[in-house]
Design an enzyme around this catalytic site. Structure first.
Site, PDB file in Angstrom:
ATOM      1  N   SER A 147       0.822  -1.210   0.000  1.00 56.00           N
ATOM      2  CA  SER A 147       0.000   0.000   0.000  1.00 56.00           C
ATOM      3  C   SER A 147       0.860   1.266   0.000  1.00 56.00           C
ATOM      4  O   SER A 147       2.020   1.256   0.412  1.00 56.00           O
ATOM      5  CB  SER A 147      -0.923   0.006   1.213  1.00 56.00           C
ATOM      6  OG  SER A 147      -1.724  -1.145   1.213  1.00 56.00           O
TER       7      SER A 147
HETATM    8  N1  SAM Z   1      -1.185  -3.429   3.373  1.00 55.86           N
HETATM    9  C1  SAM Z   1      -0.496  -4.389   2.558  1.00 55.86           C
HETATM   10  C2  SAM Z   1       0.952  -3.990   2.413  1.00 55.86           C
HETATM   11  O1  SAM Z   1       1.322  -2.888   2.856  1.00 55.86           O
HETATM   12  O2  SAM Z   1       1.722  -4.754   1.817  1.00 55.86           O
HETATM   13  C3  SAM Z   1      -1.087  -4.466   1.183  1.00 55.86           C
HETATM   14  C4  SAM Z   1      -2.399  -5.142   1.142  1.00 55.86           C
HETATM   15  S1  SAM Z   1      -2.946  -5.358  -0.535  1.00 55.86           S
HETATM   16  C5  SAM Z   1      -3.458  -3.740  -0.928  1.00 55.86           C
HETATM   17  C6  SAM Z   1      -4.447  -6.268  -0.243  1.00 55.86           C
HETATM   18  C7  SAM Z   1      -4.214  -7.727   0.089  1.00 55.86           C
HETATM   19  O3  SAM Z   1      -5.467  -8.328   0.390  1.00 55.86           O
HETATM   20  C8  SAM Z   1      -3.623  -8.536  -1.052  1.00 55.86           C
HETATM   21  O4  SAM Z   1      -2.433  -9.148  -0.637  1.00 55.86           O
HETATM   22  C9  SAM Z   1      -4.686  -9.580  -1.370  1.00 55.86           C
HETATM   23  O5  SAM Z   1      -4.170 -10.825  -1.776  1.00 55.86           O
HETATM   24  C10 SAM Z   1      -5.413  -9.669  -0.040  1.00 55.86           C
HETATM   25  N2  SAM Z   1      -6.769 -10.207  -0.089  1.00 55.86           N
HETATM   26  C11 SAM Z   1      -7.745  -9.945  -0.991  1.00 55.86           C
HETATM   27  N3  SAM Z   1      -8.869 -10.613  -0.682  1.00 55.86           N
HETATM   28  C12 SAM Z   1      -8.593 -11.338   0.455  1.00 55.86           C
HETATM   29  C13 SAM Z   1      -9.340 -12.226   1.262  1.00 55.86           C
HETATM   30  N4  SAM Z   1     -10.608 -12.528   1.029  1.00 55.86           N
HETATM   31  N5  SAM Z   1      -8.727 -12.758   2.348  1.00 55.86           N
HETATM   32  C14 SAM Z   1      -7.437 -12.471   2.631  1.00 55.86           C
HETATM   33  N6  SAM Z   1      -6.681 -11.629   1.899  1.00 55.86           N
HETATM   34  C15 SAM Z   1      -7.250 -11.063   0.833  1.00 55.86           C
END
Ligand code: SAM
Length: 219
Positions: free
Chosen positions: A65
């Site tokens: 992010s």
């Molecule tokens: N905050 C994190 C970082 O700084 O690296 C980035 C998060 S990224 C924007 C969103 C994450 O949510 C992704 O890694 C994605 O695979 C995960 N994600 C999406 N749907 C999900 C679910 N149902 N359960 C768990 N993780 C999920």
């Protein structure tokens, strides 16, 4: 783990940008951002960009992010020493590590649906010797009922509405933050008071990758 001189100067510049734009106001969040080196949470191919105020590609089409957004979400969550936190969407583990720093003797549970990212985040957290985090491979829509209630819940991917199990797993007086909507999203902060959910903050103009799961399977 120390940031090198090149990264250190870029971090100082990033902090100035985030402060000037109003995304970094809290001293504790600032010290967490200083303490947790973002360059340790990105793949080699984007290391040089680690201190840009931008989301960066990690793997599985996901992103680490944007620093200003991580700062805003963390500030709104008003994290206290000793709390139990649930994060949905571990990604690189950078936000996770910032939460872990702020809870100190508390604990962070983080759920990620991609096994490659679970391994990546674990490796990144291990490099920094962080040991108050448990990363779980699974569907974050379901939360972790057996570890609930959580003082704080953070969803780091865009959802149409907050999954009901997560609202149920929030403690009395607890805060939950999530980007809501299709594109762009609004960042909303919810609080549970007397088993009611009230909206504390709502700010439009954010863009996150989608929260997937049983309902919204990846195309
Ligand atoms: N905050 C994190 C970082 O700084 O690296 C980035 C998060 S990224 C924007 C969103 C994450 O949510 C992704 O890694 C994605 O695979 C995960 N994600 C999406 N749907 C999900 C679910 N149902 N359960 C768990 N993780 C999920």
């Amino acid at each position: 783990m120390k940031t090198n001189k090149n990264h250190q100067q870029k971090l100082e510049d990033l902090i100035i940008i985030m402060k000037k734009s109003g995304f970094l106001n809290d001293e504790k969040v600032e010290s967490a951002i200083r303490k947790i080196p973002r360059n340790e949470f990105v793949p080699m191919s984007v290391k040089e960009k680690a201190y840009e105020n931008a989301p960066l590609s990690i793997m599985k089409n996901q992103t680490i992010s944007q620093p200003s957004v991580v700062s805003r979400m963390t500030e709104w969550l008003d994290i206290r020493e000793g709390q139990k936190i649930l994060e949905v969407g571990t990604g690189s583990g950078w936000q996770t590590a910032i939460l872990s720093y702020l809870v100190g003797s508390g604990k962070v549970y983080s759920i990620e649906r991609h096994s490659e990212l679970v391994e990546f985040a674990k490796k990144n957290l291990d490099k920094l010797g962080i040991n108050n985090v448990k990363i779980i491979l699974g569907d974050g829509n379901l939360g972790i009922p057996e570890e609930s209630p959580f003082d704080r819940i953070i969803i780091t991917a865009a959802c149409k509405k907050v999954p009901e199990p997560l609202l149920e797993q929030l403690s009395e007086g607890g805060l939950l933050i999530a980007p809501i909507g299709k594109y762009p999203q609004s960042l909303i902060l919810l609080k549970k008071i007397s088993q009611e959910i009230i909206e504390v903050k709502n700010q439009p103009g954010y863009v996150f990758v989608p929260l997937l799961g049983k309902i919204d399977e990846e195309k």
